[in-house]
Design an enzyme around this catalytic site. Structure first.
Site, PDB file in Angstrom:
ATOM      1  N   ASP A  50      -7.103   0.317  -6.759  1.00  0.00           N
ATOM      2  CA  ASP A  50      -6.672  -0.798  -5.900  1.00  0.00           C
ATOM      3  C   ASP A  50      -7.652  -1.949  -6.093  1.00  0.00           C
ATOM      4  O   ASP A  50      -8.499  -2.219  -5.248  1.00  0.00           O
ATOM      5  CB  ASP A  50      -6.637  -0.329  -4.448  1.00  0.00           C
TER       6      ASP A  50
ATOM      7  N   HIS B 219       0.811  -1.208   0.000  1.00  0.00           N
ATOM      8  CA  HIS B 219       0.000   0.000   0.000  1.00  0.00           C
ATOM      9  C   HIS B 219       0.850   1.267   0.000  1.00  0.00           C
ATOM     10  O   HIS B 219       0.457   2.280  -0.590  1.00  0.00           O
ATOM     11  CB  HIS B 219      -0.976  -0.022   1.185  1.00  0.00           C
TER      12      HIS B 219
END
Length: 574
Positions: free
Chosen positions: A416, A313
């Site tokens: 994402d 991330h």
């Protein structure tokens, strides 16, 4: 309109039972309606079996296009084989149909449980999938010739009229079965129980037709044999329904390990969570809690490992935030809240919009102690707005709105989403999708995309990059080591069974062949600046040197000349 009986040709031998009218307990009209009603029920059950195999195979193996092709092609072929084999049973059509329905109810009803067992305890289910498709197809194919014989014995009519009536009931039943599976059986009962209940209905329909309507066609021995067979089948299916819940728990433990603590079917996907129950257990980064580090699986694929997610991330978010203004951020996917956690570390962020398809994942991200601790309760931040919608549809709706009603442009868009190698995700990596996203970018805005494994599946990764470039954006591809060996996004998990997750999932160091990498693509209207932003705390597991090495590695390994992927021609499954 019923045509008059055709004259019987002399000298042409035929099955004795098929040539004589049946002795029925009701008049011919209601008897014929009962036969057509059974055709309707059998067709509905047969289509449920097909859809059950396709759905479960897609979940267990992946790649819905391939699995649907295997199931449907094998079943259609097997139906032809079954129709030929049924010719030998026409002389005793009632007994043959009763035996076929009892076998179909047992095989079809237990197919989902058997496939799941093969996947959980043997690590693969392809062979079982083909075997069940073949068996179910043969039994379904045998139904129509036998039912044609039975309906003609109720009241003879011309062959064309009988076929039309039979197929009309069959097609309407298939429609009902096709609608009942996604809207009733799957959400109401789940895959295992839904298949078992369908088998029970199938067995009862066949038994009523043969043991009551055509009971005078049966010898005492045949009657008692069919009665016993149907009783055994119904007892086995009932036992399966009662044992479905403990079976699922045992199979889930075999797949995910004993630390599996959350398992829900959200209506979109199956969500399983393991570990992360102790103090610090969800936080990863080397700290161990009761139950081990948190791991999140969506439809059996590892999506989050607390031991490595922070590297993923940070690499996904921080380079995009560094290239310019980042007050308004859009996150496509990311319902676990982990990308949002990294975004909120930047002090200049004013608003974050999250577009996530699955409300079940959002609920867990807000309320599960382990996952909410891991994401720092990011989805509860007042700057965050959550929209439950399909990312493609949401972008398209924004584009269709008038200029005064659409969302203001975003400084950063973070994609994402699941890997493009999964068939259901291909539209989220298409030229059309990136074109819609580009329209939502501010003039100096950046788009960052999780693009799959750049070394293990290099062609897939560079197709994503080519697709992003095709909408007029300039790209900077980069990669980061650390992708867990169990982080599968590809279409075939049967050949790579999931490792046990009771133990820590280690962050993989770059191997000799460079296999364990995450791949990303950063894009903007002008070549984006690549690095780390100055207004955020230093990343915990990422360095500038590592990022630059990842960018140089992708520049060195570039594959050129690949066509973009579109909705009409998806390239990720080539």
């Amino acid at each position: 309109m019923i045509d008059p009986p055709e004259p019987v040709l002399t000298g042409v031998p035929g099955p004795p039972e098929a040539m004589t009218p049946a002795r029925l307990p009701v008049p011919a009209g209601p008897g014929r309606l009962l036969v057509l009603a059974v055709v309707f029920v059998c067709a509905a059950c047969g289509l449920v079996y097909e859809l059950e195999l396709v759905a479960l195979a897609t979940y267990l193996v992946g790649d819905s296009v391939t699995q649907a092709s295997i199931v449907l092609s094998v079943m259609v072929f097997a139906m032809g084989v079954g129709a030929l084999l049924a010719k030998r049973m026409r002389c005793r059509a009632a007994v043959g149909f009763g035996a076929v329905e009892a076998g179909l109810a047992l095989v079809g009803g237990s197919s989902a449980m058997a496939l799941y067992a093969c996947f959980a305890w043997f690590g693969q289910s392809r062979s079982a999938l083909v075997g069940f498709s073949l068996a179910i197809g043969i039994l379904i194919g045998a139904e129509v010739p036998l039912l044609m014989t039975l309906i003609q014995r109720v009241r003879r009519q011309d062959a064309g009229g009988a076929v039309a009536d039979l197929f009309a009931a069959d097609y309407v039943g298939a429609l009902v079965g096709g609608l009942a599976f996604p809207f009733l059986l799957l959400p109401g009962f789940g895959q295992l129980t839904g298949a078992l209940l369908t088998g029970g209905v199938n067995a009862v329909a066949g038994a009523v037709l043969v043991l009551w309507l055509f009971r005078d066609d049966l010898s005492a021995r045949a009657r008692w044999s069919l009665l016993a067979a149907n009783a055994v089948v119904l007892a086995l299916l009932a036992a399966g329904v009662l044992l479905a819940a403990p079976f699922e728990r045992a199979a889930r433990q075999a797949v995910y390990g004993s630390s599996a603590r959350v398992a829900v079917q959200t209506g979109i996907q199956e969500v399983v969570m393991t570990g992360g129950t102790g103090a610090g257990g969800g936080a990863g980064r080397g700290r161990k809690g009761l139950g081990g580090p948190l791991a999140l699986y969506l439809d059996g694929r590892l999506r989050v490992s607390a031991e490595t997610e922070y590297r993923y991330h940070e690499a996904l978010v921080h380079p995009a935030m560094a290239g310019g203004p980042h007050g308004r951020v859009l996150v496509l996917g990311g319902g676990d809240g982990l990308a949002v956690r990294e975004i909120l570390r930047h002090r200049a962020v004013r608003s974050v919009t999250v577009v996530e398809l699955d409300p079940g994942v959002l609920r867990l991200a807000r309320t599960d102690p382990g996952l909410s601790r891991l994401n720092h309760h990011s989805l509860l931040d007042p700057r965050v707005r959550v929209v439950t919608a399909d990312a493609f549809d949401w972008l398209r709706q924004q584009g269709l709105r008038g200029r005064g009603r659409r969302e203001a442009p975003y400084d950063v868009i973070v994609s994402d989403l699941p890997d493009p190698g999964i068939a259901a995700s291909t539209k989220l990596y298409s030229q059309e999708f990136y074109g819609l996203a580009a329209h939502m970018l501010a003039p100096e805005g950046r788009l960052v995309v999780h693009a799959g494994p750049p070394v293990q599946r290099a062609r897939l990764y560079w197709t994503v990059e080519a697709t992003v470039r095709s909408v007029g954006l300039e790209t900077v591809p980069y990669r980061l080591a650390g992708r867990p060996a169990s982080f599968y996004g590809g279409p075939d998990r049967a050949a790579r069974p999931l490792p046990p997750v009771d133990a820590e999932v280690p962050a993989a160091a770059p191997s000799a062949d460079g296999g364990r990498y995450w791949g990303f693509v950063l894009a903007a209207r002008h070549r984006p600046r690549f690095g780390l932003a100055s207004d955020a705390p230093p990343p915990a597991g990422l360095t500038r040197a590592e990022l630059q090495a990842g960018r140089r590695g992708e520049a060195r390994d570039r594959m050129s000349g690949l066509p973009p992927s579109t909705l009409i021609h998806p390239r990720y499954l080539d």
